[in-house]
Design a protein around this motif. Structure first.
Motif, PDB file in Angstrom:
ATOM      1  N   ILE A 219       0.825  -1.218   0.000  1.00  0.00           N
ATOM      2  CA  ILE A 219       0.000   0.000   0.000  1.00  0.00           C
ATOM      3  C   ILE A 219       0.859   1.268   0.000  1.00  0.00           C
ATOM      4  N   LEU A 220       1.686   1.436   1.026  1.00  0.00           N
ATOM      5  CA  LEU A 220       2.399   2.702   1.159  1.00  0.00           C
ATOM      6  C   LEU A 220       3.398   2.921   0.017  1.00  0.00           C
ATOM      7  N   LEU A 221       4.180   1.879  -0.292  1.00  0.00           N
ATOM      8  CA  LEU A 221       5.221   2.022  -1.315  1.00  0.00           C
ATOM      9  C   LEU A 221       4.638   2.372  -2.695  1.00  0.00           C
ATOM     10  N   PRO A 222       3.615   1.643  -3.162  1.00  0.00           N
ATOM     11  CA  PRO A 222       3.025   2.028  -4.456  1.00  0.00           C
ATOM     12  C   PRO A 222       2.478   3.450  -4.449  1.00  0.00           C
ATOM     13  N   LEU A 223       1.872   3.865  -3.321  1.00  0.00           N
ATOM     14  CA  LEU A 223       1.312   5.218  -3.267  1.00  0.00           C
ATOM     15  C   LEU A 223       2.421   6.265  -3.276  1.00  0.00           C
ATOM     16  N   MET A 224       3.595   5.892  -2.741  1.00  0.00           N
ATOM     17  CA  MET A 224       4.710   6.836  -2.665  1.00  0.00           C
ATOM     18  C   MET A 224       5.517   6.884  -3.949  1.00  0.00           C
ATOM     19  N   MET A 225       5.261   5.926  -4.854  1.00  0.00           N
ATOM     20  CA  MET A 225       6.134   5.748  -6.021  1.00  0.00           C
ATOM     21  C   MET A 225       6.380   7.042  -6.812  1.00  0.00           C
ATOM     22  N   PRO A 226       5.361   7.869  -7.073  1.00  0.00           N
ATOM     23  CA  PRO A 226       5.662   9.110  -7.804  1.00  0.00           C
ATOM     24  C   PRO A 226       6.702   9.967  -7.085  1.00  0.00           C
ATOM     25  N   GLY A 227       6.593  10.059  -5.756  1.00  0.00           N
ATOM     26  CA  GLY A 227       7.563  10.831  -4.978  1.00  0.00           C
ATOM     27  C   GLY A 227       8.941  10.203  -5.043  1.00  0.00           C
TER      28      GLY A 227
ATOM     29  N   LEU B 216     -10.261   3.686   0.478  1.00  0.00           N
ATOM     30  CA  LEU B 216     -10.093   2.701  -0.594  1.00  0.00           C
ATOM     31  C   LEU B 216      -8.700   2.872  -1.176  1.00  0.00           C
ATOM     32  N   PHE B 217      -8.037   1.751  -1.476  1.00  0.00           N
ATOM     33  CA  PHE B 217      -6.677   1.839  -2.008  1.00  0.00           C
ATOM     34  C   PHE B 217      -6.754   2.419  -3.416  1.00  0.00           C
ATOM     35  N   PRO B 218      -6.196   3.623  -3.622  1.00  0.00           N
ATOM     36  CA  PRO B 218      -6.417   4.316  -4.893  1.00  0.00           C
ATOM     37  C   PRO B 218      -5.700   3.673  -6.071  1.00  0.00           C
ATOM     38  N   HIS B 219      -4.698   2.825  -5.785  1.00  0.00           N
ATOM     39  CA  HIS B 219      -3.937   2.250  -6.895  1.00  0.00           C
ATOM     40  C   HIS B 219      -4.441   0.858  -7.270  1.00  0.00           C
ATOM     41  N   MET B 220      -5.582   0.465  -6.687  1.00  0.00           N
ATOM     42  CA  MET B 220      -6.112  -0.866  -7.006  1.00  0.00           C
ATOM     43  C   MET B 220      -7.528  -0.735  -7.561  1.00  0.00           C
ATOM     44  N   SER B 221      -7.914  -1.699  -8.381  1.00  0.00           N
ATOM     45  CA  SER B 221      -9.274  -1.691  -8.918  1.00  0.00           C
ATOM     46  C   SER B 221     -10.252  -2.011  -7.791  1.00  0.00           C
ATOM     47  N   VAL B 222     -11.529  -1.819  -8.066  1.00  0.00           N
ATOM     48  CA  VAL B 222     -12.573  -2.112  -7.087  1.00  0.00           C
ATOM     49  C   VAL B 222     -12.494  -3.571  -6.628  1.00  0.00           C
ATOM     50  N   THR B 223     -12.353  -4.479  -7.594  1.00  0.00           N
ATOM     51  CA  THR B 223     -12.268  -5.899  -7.245  1.00  0.00           C
ATOM     52  C   THR B 223     -11.051  -6.180  -6.361  1.00  0.00           C
ATOM     53  N   ASP B 224      -9.907  -5.618  -6.729  1.00  0.00           N
ATOM     54  CA  ASP B 224      -8.690  -5.854  -5.941  1.00  0.00           C
ATOM     55  C   ASP B 224      -8.842  -5.304  -4.529  1.00  0.00           C
ATOM     56  N   ASN B 225      -9.528  -4.172  -4.404  1.00  0.00           N
ATOM     57  CA  ASN B 225      -9.787  -3.619  -3.079  1.00  0.00           C
ATOM     58  C   ASN B 225     -10.596  -4.602  -2.240  1.00  0.00           C
ATOM     59  N   VAL B 226     -11.670  -5.120  -2.829  1.00  0.00           N
ATOM     60  CA  VAL B 226     -12.571  -6.001  -2.074  1.00  0.00           C
ATOM     61  C   VAL B 226     -11.889  -7.339  -1.764  1.00  0.00           C
ATOM     62  N   ALA B 227     -11.016  -7.786  -2.679  1.00  0.00           N
ATOM     63  CA  ALA B 227     -10.360  -9.083  -2.487  1.00  0.00           C
ATOM     64  C   ALA B 227      -9.165  -8.999  -1.537  1.00  0.00           C
ATOM     65  N   PHE B 228      -8.741  -7.778  -1.209  1.00  0.00           N
ATOM     66  CA  PHE B 228      -7.492  -7.584  -0.455  1.00  0.00           C
ATOM     67  C   PHE B 228      -7.462  -8.369   0.855  1.00  0.00           C
ATOM     68  N   GLY B 229      -8.531  -8.223   1.641  1.00  0.00           N
ATOM     69  CA  GLY B 229      -8.574  -8.874   2.951  1.00  0.00           C
ATOM     70  C   GLY B 229      -8.421 -10.386   2.860  1.00  0.00           C
ATOM     71  N   LEU B 230      -9.131 -10.980   1.903  1.00  0.00           N
ATOM     72  CA  LEU B 230      -9.075 -12.437   1.754  1.00  0.00           C
ATOM     73  C   LEU B 230      -7.693 -12.885   1.299  1.00  0.00           C
ATOM     74  N   GLU B 231      -7.076 -12.098   0.398  1.00  0.00           N
ATOM     75  CA  GLU B 231      -5.730 -12.459  -0.047  1.00  0.00           C
ATOM     76  C   GLU B 231      -4.749 -12.399   1.112  1.00  0.00           C
ATOM     77  N   MET B 232      -4.908 -11.388   1.964  1.00  0.00           N
ATOM     78  CA  MET B 232      -4.018 -11.261   3.121  1.00  0.00           C
ATOM     79  C   MET B 232      -4.235 -12.412   4.098  1.00  0.00           C
ATOM     80  N   LEU B 233      -5.445 -12.984   4.080  1.00  0.00           N
ATOM     81  CA  LEU B 233      -5.720 -14.129   4.943  1.00  0.00           C
ATOM     82  C   LEU B 233      -5.186 -15.423   4.342  1.00  0.00           C
TER      83      LEU B 233
END
Lengths: 269, 367
Positions: A187-195, B95-112
């Motif tokens: 999460i943090l690293l990808p968001l920081m990538m432009p910087g 919401l994680f801005p660098h991920m698609s909607v699906t990737d956001n929703v799937a994140f928790g399960l992937e981390m599990l």
């Protein structure tokens, strides 16, 4: 409403002042660029368009010298920028993501102070330091000095970027079962990538064109492009210097352009 | 303050004498409450009352200074956020801005540790549940506020948490959408059977959605009870004033007899109401009377009444508010429905009226 009457473009002398500033800034660069394509042996007489001085840089009598200097410059810039960016990223993470701690302001001051110190002072200090610990001057001393002075340049865009990223993203990641490390890498690293990329490019450019510090800490026989150019210019300016300068300018323009487009593609919005 | 969860219910979250201090500032003072499994529980209070702090302590983002928090009987204080089987819907969604909607929703399960295929399949189901399947491949920035809100919900529900924490999730939406989302959230809670702990400063939101409400202010629990009880039987001045509109009158208690208290409002007005434990003869306290439980008449009726003069009428769409001046003390507000069925009529300003009270309308409050 207020914009109309206070529009800066309506101030008297706005246009002449703009033209004057632009001329002072860019006319020398334009002259160098144009004359690098001159067919003449002289640097002042125009005798038609030619690439002979570019050919001369790569194949002429001094080609080996410049190739070695260019190689040194680019490898040093690459390693120094990479190392400095890594350190700056970790420093920003530590200082911005650990809440408030004692000496936080001091830490910010310390890491950005080198930007304010006159370069000649840093150069002399670095030289004295290497001498006092008995370090033989050469490629390594240049590299170490470059890593050190590149850190604050890499740190600025990285920390600016990080301050713009709210804590809640990492908290959301950890809330969704990510470990601290996963929250950082995913999460943090990808968001920081432009910087980080901006920081890297800035450090790279700063290292690439540094002259003063490099000149002090380089050993005999080891040259970077700026010191090699300076050495050549002392014996009179030849047109091939203009060709080298133009190529360096091109590299800078490309880097700045990349940096601009990366910072524009803001992924945290 | 009764804890009305019956013994048969499984306790989902138990807050046991929890105190939170930041340096010298005390954010939460000795909070104890239990939240039953499958309950829609709301922490309600003005900003700075400590409700969000309490939520963040359950999520694991804040340390507990004193006391314990149990999740289904297990002490969770020492667990980091990623080891707690609870998920949060953040106020700004996060919401994680660098991920698609699906990737956001799937994140928790992937981390599990679920497989990518399984996580994405489940994400698809969740997006269907919140009616966003069409937007699965979009980036969060391409969605409207309401849609982002639902993605945040889907993301938090996907790992099937035991408890879902919602931190003012509706506050960024406009009024219409906010009202629609209330029903949707309530329906979602019933459908999934997950315990919801909902934080809000909006009393209407709390009343419409919650099974039970904990009203908080100044880091203290003011009252805990079913939505209806909190509204009908506020315990103290803060709760009566914060939840809905009310007339607050200063009274002194003349006599307490047979569970009835006779109260003197001053100006020769006497009212009787249900006695409240802890308020005895001679006490100077406040009385709360909800405006919609009062009605006006020209002459006396069978109900208890106060004589006064109409000062003004305020049209508020569904209702008409009539302000009545008494001989002494503050003006009293009467709310009548803007409908002909209730024989609603306008009492013109300056007219002498009786303000009548439905049985049980007046309630004594501790301070």
């Amino acid at each position: 409403m207020a914009r109309r009457t206070h529009d800066i473009r309506r101030y008297p002398g706005f246009l002449p002042m703009t033209i004057l500033c632009l001329t002072l800034l860019y006319a020398p660069l334009i002259v160098v660029t144009v004359y690098s394509f001159n067919a003449s042996n002289s640097i002042t007489n125009w005798e038609g368009v030619s690439l002979r001085w570019y050919v001369d840089v790569f194949t002429g009598v001094e080609a080996d010298k410049y190739k070695r200097a260019a190689w040194n410059s680019f490898t040093i810039a690459l390693i120094a920028a990479t190392t400095a960016t890594t350190i700056a990223t970790l420093a920003a993470t530590g200082m911005i993501r650990s809440g408030t701690f004692r000496l936080r302001t001091l830490s910010f001051g310390l890491i950005s102070l080198p930007l304010m110190v006159p370069e000649i002072v840093t150069a002399v200090a670095t030289l004295i330091f290497f001498n006092s610990i008995g370090f033989v001057r050469g490629y390594t001393t240049i590299l170490l000095a470059h890593i050190a002075f590149c850190i604050p340049f890499a740190y600025m865009p990285i920390s600016a970027r990080m301050q713009g990223i709210e804590d809640s993203y990492e908290q959301a990641a950890m809330d969704l079962y990510a470990t601290r490390r996963q929250a950082f890498t995913k999460i943090l690293l990808p968001l920081m990538m432009p910087g980080i990329i901006s920081g890297f490019l800035l450090a790279f450019i700063i290292s690439l064109d540094d002259f003063i510090i490099t000149n002090f800490v380089k050993g005999a026989g080891v040259e970077t492009l700026p010191t090699a150019i300076f050495g050549a210019v002392k014996q009179g300016i030849k047109p091939n210097i203009m060709a080298i300068s133009t190529m360096l300018l091109a590299v800078s323009v490309v880097m700045v352009t990349i940096s601009y487009f990366i910072s524009k593609s803001d992924n945290a919005k | 303050m009764g804890n009305t969860a019956s013994a048969a219910d499984t306790v989902a979250v138990s807050i046991d004498h929890v105190t939170k201090r930041y340096g010298t500032f005390t954010a939460l003072r000795d909070i104890s409450l239990t939240i039953a499994d499958n309950e829609f529980f709301t922490l309600l209070g003005p900003s700075g009352c400590g409700k969000t702090t309490l939520l963040r302590m359950i999520a694991g983002f804040e340390d507990v200074t004193e006391g314990e928090i149990y999740l289904f009987g297990d002490e969770i204080e020492t667990l980091p956020p990623n080891k707690r089987p609870v998920n949060t819907v953040f106020q700004n969604y996060a919401l994680f801005p660098h991920m698609s909607v699906t990737d956001n929703v799937a994140f928790g399960l992937e981390m599990l540790g679920r497989s990518k295929a399984e996580a994405r399949a489940r994400a698809g189901e969740m997006l269907e549940l919140v009616q966003l399947s069409r937007f699965a491949d979009r980036q969060p920035s391409q969605l409207s506020g309401g849609q982002q809100q639902r993605v945040a919900l889907a993301r938090a529900l996907a790992p099937q948490p035991k408890v879902l924490l919602l931190d003012e999730p509706l506050s960024a939406l406009d009024l219409k959408l906010r009202q629609a989302m209330r029903y949707e959230l309530k329906a979602l809670q019933r459908e999934t059977g997950i315990t919801f702990i909902f934080v809000t400063h909006d009393q209407e939101e709390a009343l419409t959605m919650s099974d039970r409400i904990a009203v908080m202010s100044d880091g203290r629990l003011q009252q805990l009870g079913a939505a209806r009880d909190i509204y009908e039987a506020p315990h103290n001045v803060f709760v009566a004033d914060f939840i809905g509109e009310t007339n607050l009158l200063e009274v002194s208690v003349n006599e307490v007899k047979d569970d009835r208290a006779t109260c003197d409002l001053g100006g020769g007005y006497i009212l009787s109401c249900d006695a409240v434990e802890g308020i005895g003869q001679g006490a100077h306290v406040h009385m709360s009377i909800r405006p919609e439980r009062l009605f006006l008449s020209d002459g006396p009726t069978e109900a208890q009444s106060l004589e006064g003069t109409v000062r003004d009428n305020i049209f508020v769409g569904t209702d008409i508010q009539t302000i009545v001046a008494l001989r002494e003390g503050p003006d009293i507000t009467v709310r009548s429905s803007n409908s002909d069925r209730g024989n609603a009529r306008i009492f013109e300003p300056g007219r002498a009226v009786h303000v009548n009270m439905e049985a049980g309308a007046a309630r004594l409050l501790v301070d």
